[in-house]
Design a protein around this motif. Structure first.
Motif, PDB file in Angstrom:
ATOM      1  N   ILE A   5      50.010  33.345  35.178  1.00 32.87           N
ATOM      2  CA  ILE A   5      50.945  33.543  34.073  1.00 32.87           C
ATOM      3  C   ILE A   5      50.223  33.459  32.735  1.00 32.87           C
ATOM      4  CG2 ILE A   5      53.002  32.566  32.938  1.00 32.87           C
ATOM      5  CD1 ILE A   5      53.883  31.677  35.785  1.00 32.87           C
ATOM      6  N   ILE A   6      49.220  32.574  32.642  1.00 34.55           N
ATOM      7  CA  ILE A   6      48.399  32.449  31.439  1.00 34.55           C
ATOM      8  C   ILE A   6      46.931  32.520  31.829  1.00 34.55           C
ATOM      9  CG2 ILE A   6      50.121  31.028  30.239  1.00 34.55           C
ATOM     10  CD1 ILE A   6      48.290  28.585  30.862  1.00 34.55           C
ATOM     11  N   ALA A   7      46.094  32.752  30.837  1.00 35.32           N
ATOM     12  CA  ALA A   7      44.645  32.721  31.053  1.00 35.32           C
ATOM     13  C   ALA A   7      44.012  31.505  30.402  1.00 35.32           C
ATOM     14  CB  ALA A   7      44.002  33.996  30.507  1.00 35.32           C
ATOM     15  N   SER A   8      44.736  30.868  29.468  1.00 37.28           N
ATOM     16  CA  SER A   8      44.237  29.665  28.813  1.00 37.28           C
ATOM     17  C   SER A   8      45.415  28.859  28.280  1.00 37.28           C
ATOM     18  CB  SER A   8      43.289  30.022  27.664  1.00 37.28           C
ATOM     19  OG  SER A   8      44.022  30.445  26.534  1.00 37.28           O
ATOM     20  N   PRO A   9      45.235  27.550  28.075  1.00 37.02           N
ATOM     21  CA  PRO A   9      46.337  26.724  27.553  1.00 37.02           C
ATOM     22  C   PRO A   9      46.830  27.169  26.181  1.00 37.02           C
ATOM     23  CG  PRO A   9      44.590  25.342  28.455  1.00 37.02           C
ATOM     24  CD  PRO A   9      44.053  26.750  28.400  1.00 37.02           C
ATOM     25  N   ALA A  10      45.993  27.864  25.424  1.00 37.42           N
ATOM     26  CA  ALA A  10      46.396  28.317  24.094  1.00 37.42           C
ATOM     27  C   ALA A  10      47.567  29.292  24.146  1.00 37.42           C
ATOM     28  CB  ALA A  10      45.207  28.969  23.388  1.00 37.42           C
ATOM     29  N   GLU A  11      47.824  29.887  25.295  1.00 36.99           N
ATOM     30  CA  GLU A  11      48.920  30.839  25.436  1.00 36.99           C
ATOM     31  C   GLU A  11      50.263  30.156  25.688  1.00 36.99           C
ATOM     32  OE1 GLU A  11      46.099  34.458  27.113  1.00 36.99           O
ATOM     33  OE2 GLU A  11      47.171  33.165  28.509  1.00 36.99           O
ATOM     34  N   ILE A  12      50.240  28.821  25.789  1.00 36.43           N
ATOM     35  CA  ILE A  12      51.475  28.039  25.875  1.00 36.43           C
ATOM     36  C   ILE A  12      51.782  27.473  24.492  1.00 36.43           C
ATOM     37  CG2 ILE A  12      52.566  25.969  26.819  1.00 36.43           C
ATOM     38  CD1 ILE A  12      51.042  26.377  29.369  1.00 36.43           C
ATOM     39  N   GLU A  13      52.962  27.787  23.973  1.00 32.52           N
ATOM     40  CA  GLU A  13      53.333  27.312  22.638  1.00 32.52           C
ATOM     41  C   GLU A  13      54.034  25.962  22.671  1.00 32.52           C
ATOM     42  OE1 GLU A  13      55.546  30.403  20.716  1.00 32.52           O
ATOM     43  OE2 GLU A  13      53.749  31.634  20.354  1.00 32.52           O
ATOM     44  N   ALA A  14      54.773  25.690  23.745  1.00 36.30           N
ATOM     45  CA  ALA A  14      55.482  24.412  23.835  1.00 36.30           C
ATOM     46  C   ALA A  14      55.879  24.148  25.273  1.00 36.30           C
ATOM     47  CB  ALA A  14      56.725  24.410  22.942  1.00 36.30           C
ATOM     48  N   VAL A  58      58.870  26.043  29.591  1.00 39.72           N
ATOM     49  CA  VAL A  58      57.608  26.456  28.985  1.00 39.72           C
ATOM     50  C   VAL A  58      57.855  27.635  28.052  1.00 39.72           C
ATOM     51  CG1 VAL A  58      55.248  27.217  29.431  1.00 39.72           C
ATOM     52  CG2 VAL A  58      56.398  25.719  31.083  1.00 39.72           C
ATOM     53  N   THR A  59      57.398  27.504  26.826  1.00 38.70           N
ATOM     54  CA  THR A  59      57.475  28.608  25.870  1.00 38.70           C
ATOM     55  C   THR A  59      56.098  29.244  25.753  1.00 38.70           C
ATOM     56  OG1 THR A  59      59.205  27.481  24.614  1.00 38.70           O
ATOM     57  CG2 THR A  59      58.035  29.279  23.510  1.00 38.70           C
ATOM     58  N   LEU A  60      56.004  30.522  26.061  1.00 36.87           N
ATOM     59  CA  LEU A  60      54.740  31.238  26.044  1.00 36.87           C
ATOM     60  C   LEU A  60      54.578  32.033  24.753  1.00 36.87           C
ATOM     61  CD1 LEU A  60      54.834  32.746  29.655  1.00 36.87           C
ATOM     62  CD2 LEU A  60      53.591  30.706  28.933  1.00 36.87           C
ATOM     63  N   ALA A  61      53.342  32.401  24.479  1.00 38.37           N
ATOM     64  CA  ALA A  61      53.086  33.356  23.402  1.00 38.37           C
ATOM     65  C   ALA A  61      53.843  34.647  23.717  1.00 38.37           C
ATOM     66  CB  ALA A  61      51.593  33.619  23.277  1.00 38.37           C
ATOM     67  N   GLU A  62      54.222  35.383  22.687  1.00 44.51           N
ATOM     68  CA  GLU A  62      55.126  36.523  22.860  1.00 44.51           C
ATOM     69  C   GLU A  62      54.605  37.552  23.856  1.00 44.51           C
ATOM     70  OE1 GLU A  62      57.469  39.868  20.133  1.00 44.51           O
ATOM     71  OE2 GLU A  62      56.246  38.316  19.193  1.00 44.51           O
ATOM     72  N   ASP A  63      53.309  37.871  23.808  1.00 45.77           N
ATOM     73  CA  ASP A  63      52.788  38.897  24.716  1.00 45.77           C
ATOM     74  C   ASP A  63      52.839  38.430  26.167  1.00 45.77           C
ATOM     75  OD1 ASP A  63      50.819  36.992  24.118  1.00 45.77           O
ATOM     76  OD2 ASP A  63      49.187  38.373  24.569  1.00 45.77           O
ATOM     77  N   LYS A  64      52.595  37.143  26.394  1.00 45.73           N
ATOM     78  CA  LYS A  64      52.662  36.600  27.747  1.00 45.73           C
ATOM     79  C   LYS A  64      54.096  36.548  28.241  1.00 45.73           C
ATOM     80  CE  LYS A  64      48.367  36.093  28.606  1.00 45.73           C
ATOM     81  NZ  LYS A  64      47.717  36.809  29.737  1.00 45.73           N
ATOM     82  N   GLU A  65      55.017  36.239  27.351  1.00 51.57           N
ATOM     83  CA  GLU A  65      56.441  36.231  27.700  1.00 51.57           C
ATOM     84  C   GLU A  65      56.880  37.626  28.123  1.00 51.57           C
ATOM     85  OE1 GLU A  65      59.209  34.020  28.712  1.00 51.57           O
ATOM     86  OE2 GLU A  65      58.330  32.993  26.980  1.00 51.57           O
ATOM     87  N   ASP A  66      56.440  38.646  27.388  1.00 49.33           N
ATOM     88  CA  ASP A  66      56.794  40.025  27.725  1.00 49.33           C
ATOM     89  C   ASP A  66      56.204  40.425  29.071  1.00 49.33           C
ATOM     90  OD1 ASP A  66      58.122  40.225  25.324  1.00 49.33           O
ATOM     91  OD2 ASP A  66      56.487  41.250  24.280  1.00 49.33           O
ATOM     92  N   ALA A  67      54.959  40.026  29.321  1.00 45.41           N
ATOM     93  CA  ALA A  67      54.311  40.374  30.586  1.00 45.41           C
ATOM     94  C   ALA A  67      55.010  39.707  31.763  1.00 45.41           C
ATOM     95  CB  ALA A  67      52.838  39.953  30.540  1.00 45.41           C
ATOM     96  N   LEU A  68      55.431  38.458  31.591  1.00 43.49           N
ATOM     97  CA  LEU A  68      56.121  37.762  32.670  1.00 43.49           C
ATOM     98  C   LEU A  68      57.495  38.372  32.911  1.00 43.49           C
ATOM     99  CD1 LEU A  68      56.144  35.504  34.733  1.00 43.49           C
ATOM    100  CD2 LEU A  68      56.975  33.948  32.953  1.00 43.49           C
TER     101      LEU A  68
END
Length: 283
Positions: free
Chosen positions: A73-82, A96-106
């Motif tokens: 779902i992510i490639a690094s912890p930085a892609e998790i916002e909260a 889990v709140t993801l960065a917008e691009d990761k949220e769209d991909a999921l």
């Protein structure tokens, strides 16, 4: 909301007191034993539930980070916002709140997976995905002595407070030669313990290539996959591997050490990372 404030919302302790009747040496007595809690832990992304795991309600931020990584779902912890923890009845919802691009991909991945899923592994839709290729760690340099392996295994056994209390959970540790065991996580599920460890390592600013993963369980293919995704070149266990785990570790360039008991151990793949100090027995 801070991590401390989030944790204050969780009223489920990692252990519970269980009354018991003990029969030992021909005598019967009443006692109370500490046992690990096992609760449903849901991982939700963007407000939608993605997976529910049965696990120990501890180190859930690490769990969410490690699970998100090893599930792709992510490639690094930085892609998790909260990360927010909410108790829902007898379970816990890890939001889990993801960065917008990761949220769209999921979200796109969920649409692709719509419909019944026949495989028992979470987040996958085919047998091919269950035995998916893992990252190649063959280029990661590391050299261990037999003493390093013995030290890593014994240090993990001594650094499991929940297991010492309950005798009923798995442990996963991250060992760096010359530094020792820098992180340990525990859970009733061996995969959960390794996900928690991955999250703890990455959230501390370390990389998987810096050290060795050591676990108290048998080595299944999922354990190899998760260690390789973390980036560790060596996986050590006190129990034996499966045939698929061996093939997967070999293909990934990972050194697989199993049946580590005291000073004895067996290497199943890529023994070049072990600096053997004894003569080879050719009998």
């Amino acid at each position: 909301m801070s991590t401390a404030e989030q944790n204050s919302n969780i009223r489920i302790a990692p252990t519970a007191a269980a009354p018991q009747t003990i029969f030992r040496d021909g005598l019967v007595r009443e006692a109370v034993r500490s046992v690990p809690e096992e609760v449903p832990i849901a991982f939700s992304y963007g407000g939608s539930s993605h997976a529910v795991m049965m696990g120990t309600p501890a180190d859930l931020e690490d769990f969410a980070t490690g699970f998100s990584l090893t599930e792709g779902i992510i490639a690094s912890p930085a892609e998790i916002e909260a990360i927010e923890l909410l108790q829902e009845g007898d379970g816990i919802d890890v939001q889990v709140t993801l960065a917008e691009d990761k949220e769209d991909a999921l979200r796109a991945r969920r649409r692709h997976m719509a419909g019944p899923v026949g495989c028992g592994l979470c987040g996958i839709e085919s047998i091919e995905q269950a035995i998916r290729p893992v990252p190649d760690v063959s280029a990661v340099e590391m050299l261990l002595s037999p003493a390093d392996i013995a030290t890593a295994s014994s240090a993990l056994n001594e650094a499991q407070p929940l297991h010492a209390e309950t005798r009923a959970v798995h442990g996963a540790g991250f060992f760096i030669p010359g530094e020792g065991l820098i992180a340990v996580r525990e859970d009733v599920g061996r995969h959960n313990a390794l996900d928690k460890l991955s999250g703890a390592v990455l959230r501390s600013g370390r990389q998987g290539r810096d050290g060795v993963v050591v676990v108290t369980s048998r080595i299944s293919v999922e354990m190899v996959q998760k260690a390789a995704i973390l980036g560790s070149p060596v996986l050590i266990a006190i129990s034996a591997p499966t045939a698929l785990a061996i093939r997967t570790a070999n293909a990934a360039g990972m050194t697989l050490v199993a049946l580590s008991r005291g000073e004895d151990f067996e290497v199943f793949t890529h023994p070049n990372r072990i600096r053997f100090e004894a003569e080879t027995d050719v009998s």
